[in-house]
Design an enzyme around this catalytic site. Structure first.
Site, short mmCIF file in Angstrom:
data_model
loop_
_atom_site.label_atom_id
_atom_site.label_comp_id
_atom_site.label_asym_id
_atom_site.label_seq_id
_atom_site.Cartn_x
_atom_site.Cartn_y
_atom_site.Cartn_z
N ARG A 173 0.84 -1.21 0.00
CA ARG A 173 0.00 0.00 0.00
C ARG A 173 0.87 1.25 0.00
NH1 ARG A 173 -5.16 0.05 2.06
NH2 ARG A 173 -4.76 1.87 3.36
N ARG A 177 9.96 5.34 -3.09
CA ARG A 177 10.37 6.25 -4.17
C ARG A 177 11.83 6.63 -4.06
NH1 ARG A 177 6.19 9.80 -2.29
NH2 ARG A 177 4.26 9.16 -3.33
N ARG A 254 -9.34 -6.20 13.18
CA ARG A 254 -8.61 -5.38 14.14
C ARG A 254 -9.52 -4.23 14.53
NH1 ARG A 254 -4.91 -7.49 17.00
NH2 ARG A 254 -3.68 -5.56 17.23
N ARG A 285 -0.03 5.46 16.55
CA ARG A 285 0.22 6.80 16.00
C ARG A 285 -0.55 7.85 16.79
NH1 ARG A 285 -2.39 5.32 10.08
NH2 ARG A 285 -4.35 4.55 10.89
N GLU A 305 -3.81 6.40 18.96
CA GLU A 305 -4.48 5.20 18.45
C GLU A 305 -3.85 3.95 19.01
OE1 GLU A 305 -5.29 6.74 14.01
OE2 GLU A 305 -5.08 4.57 14.19
N TYR A 353 -9.83 -4.74 2.60
CA TYR A 353 -9.14 -3.55 3.10
C TYR A 353 -9.31 -2.44 2.06
CZ TYR A 353 -5.12 -1.26 5.52
OH TYR A 353 -4.28 -0.42 6.21
N ASP A 355 -9.87 1.21 0.52
CA ASP A 355 -9.74 2.64 0.77
C ASP A 355 -11.07 3.29 0.38
OD1 ASP A 355 -7.14 2.64 1.69
OD2 ASP A 355 -6.29 2.79 -0.31
N1 UDP Z 1 3.33 0.62 7.99
C1 UDP Z 1 4.51 0.52 8.68
N2 UDP Z 1 5.05 1.63 9.24
C2 UDP Z 1 4.46 2.86 9.15
C3 UDP Z 1 3.26 2.97 8.43
C4 UDP Z 1 2.70 1.83 7.87
O1 UDP Z 1 5.06 -0.57 8.80
O2 UDP Z 1 5.00 3.83 9.70
C5 UDP Z 1 2.75 -0.62 7.41
C6 UDP Z 1 1.83 -1.32 8.41
O3 UDP Z 1 1.93 -2.71 8.20
C7 UDP Z 1 0.47 -0.83 7.99
C8 UDP Z 1 0.63 -0.80 6.48
O4 UDP Z 1 1.96 -0.32 6.28
O5 UDP Z 1 -0.55 -1.71 8.40
C9 UDP Z 1 -0.36 0.09 5.74
O6 UDP Z 1 -0.26 1.40 6.25
P1 UDP Z 1 -1.39 2.48 5.99
O7 UDP Z 1 -0.86 3.78 6.41
O8 UDP Z 1 -1.88 2.32 4.61
O9 UDP Z 1 -2.48 1.98 7.03
P2 UDP Z 1 -3.89 2.63 7.48
O10 UDP Z 1 -3.74 4.12 7.39
O11 UDP Z 1 -4.94 2.04 6.58
O12 UDP Z 1 -4.02 2.18 8.90
#
Ligand code: UDP
Length: 374
Positions: A173, A177, A254, A285, A305, A353, A355
């Site tokens: 996801r 880059r 979850r 976060r 969170e 999952y 978006d």
């Molecule tokens: N992820 C990570 N570190 C980060 C942010 C994301 O390892 O700092 C991984 C983690 O496994 C997460 C996945 O990337 O579940 C997808 O992140 P995303 O930000 O898309 O998750 P969402 O915002 O949907 O919770």
């Protein structure tokens, strides 16, 4: 119930609202119900101290789908917010998603060639071939150092499972880059609805053929009986396993718990999202809601969170699409396909999952499919 509806939409979230609107605009009568006392499902926002608080977790709209973008722009104007989360690993700060800034901060490398070499070296040392799970996928994309500091702890907190037992697609996801670009999404269109997501959903539902009834749980047997008879077709956007009374066992989800505080200061962390990527910090976060907009307020609202395994009575947020749950979902899906005059849609109804843009696209496709076969 005296009124006969064409559709009963269970769940006033994004999928339900878009489906209801599409049907309403083609002359169908739609009843939309929700067990909560508000519309908008998990994209619900509420104003606190002049700040739109994302009550069920941060949502940043982003898409490459012009049709979806234009559709939503009928109901809201979006600001030009660009998501650039910061990762905090034991007090060290890194840029996200993984890009030249991150590689410079991690290794001091200054060119794309040096960054690529570093990743290649680490990938080789770890002996990774075709990635079979999230851990192998992560190391093969960004190397061991970034995996250890920015992915491993966060992912294990987020999913409650080791990275070696999670599907690789979850980490794909995020963009990787070799340019200096902290934009979290590779999307042509990105932003936050001005005035909040709740107002956007309210506008979508605001149509003469749509009736909204809140505080009504479809899965309570009396309601189910009364309501099912009131419509020709049911659009169910709740958890598919709950619809079938968990008869094959419960799917894993979850859940997320939020600790939200109003702070008497104008700026707490200087960014909308800071991810705590170590495994010791108990939260995943911290969101500072005002920075999704331009934030001039004197106070600020933050949400910590905490991720947890879903248990009955909790709100489900993320489907856990590992092999075991996917296999169980397939069985529910087969049952769902046999269910006459019921459509299952959205993140919970399809156990995907999704978006927000995919949710809207999926409701649009479903309506198109129905229109073509009528
Ligand atoms: N992820 C990570 N570190 C980060 C942010 C994301 O390892 O700092 C991984 C983690 O496994 C997460 C996945 O990337 O579940 C997808 O992140 P995303 O930000 O898309 O998750 P969402 O915002 O949907 O919770």
């Amino acid at each position: 119930m005296s009124v006969k509806y064409d559709y009963l939409v269970v769940g006033a979230g994004l999928y339900g609202a878009v489906f209801a609107r599409l049907a309403a605009e083609e002359g169908r009568n739609v009843l939309v119900i929700d067990k909560r006392d508000h519309i908008a499902g998990n994209i619900y926002t509420k104003e606190v101290e002049g700040i739109q608080v994302h009550q069920y977790g941060a949502h940043i709209f982003h898409t490459n789908d012009k049709k979806v973008w234009e559709y939503l722009n009928r109901f809201t104007e979006f600001n030009r917010f660009t998501n650039s989360p910061v990762a905090n690993y034991h007090g060290e700060l890194y840029s996200l998603p993984f890009n030249m800034y991150t590689f410079y901060q991690m290794w001091g490398v200054t060119t794309p060639q040096q960054a690529e070499e570093m990743i290649e070296k680490q990938k080789k040392a770890a002996g990774i071939g075709e990635p079979r799970n999230l851990e192998e996928q992560a190391i093969s994309l960004v190397g061991t150092d970034i995996y250890e500091k920015l992915i491993k702890g966060y992912t294990q907190k987020q999913w409650g499972r080791p990275c070696s037992e999670l599907p690789a697609f979850i980490i794909r996801r995020l963009p990787v880059r070799f340019t200096f670009d902290n934009n979290y999404f590779n999307a042509l269109y990105q932003g936050i609805p001005i005035g909040g997501y709740t107002q956007m959903v309210k506008n979508i539902l605001d149509h003469g053929n749509i009736t909204v009834e809140l505080g009504t749980d479809y899965l309570v047997p009396e309601n189910r009986e009364r309501l099912t008879g009131s419509a020709d077709c049911v659009v169910f956007t709740g958890p598919v396993d709950a619809y079938f009374g968990y008869c094959l066992g419960a799917l894993s989800y979850r859940s997320v718990r939020f600790e939200t505080e109003v702070l008497d200061m104008p700026n707490y962390q200087g960014n909308a999202a800071v991810n705590y990527t170590d495994s010791e910090t108990p939260w995943t976060r911290i969101i500072e809601h005002k920075w999704f907009e331009f934030g001039g307020q004197d106070k600020t609202v933050i949400s910590r969170e905490y991720s947890a395994e879903w248990k009955p009575g909790d709100e489900p947020y993320y489907p856990v699409n590992d092999e075991q749950n996917q296999a169980l979902y397939e069985k529910y899906r087969a049952m769902a396909a046999e269910e006459k005059n019921v459509i299952f849609g959205g993140r919970l109804g399809e156990y995907r999952y999704y978006d927000m843009d995919k949710t809207v696209a999926s409701a649009m496709e479903k309506w198109e499919e129905i229109s073509l076969t009528r």
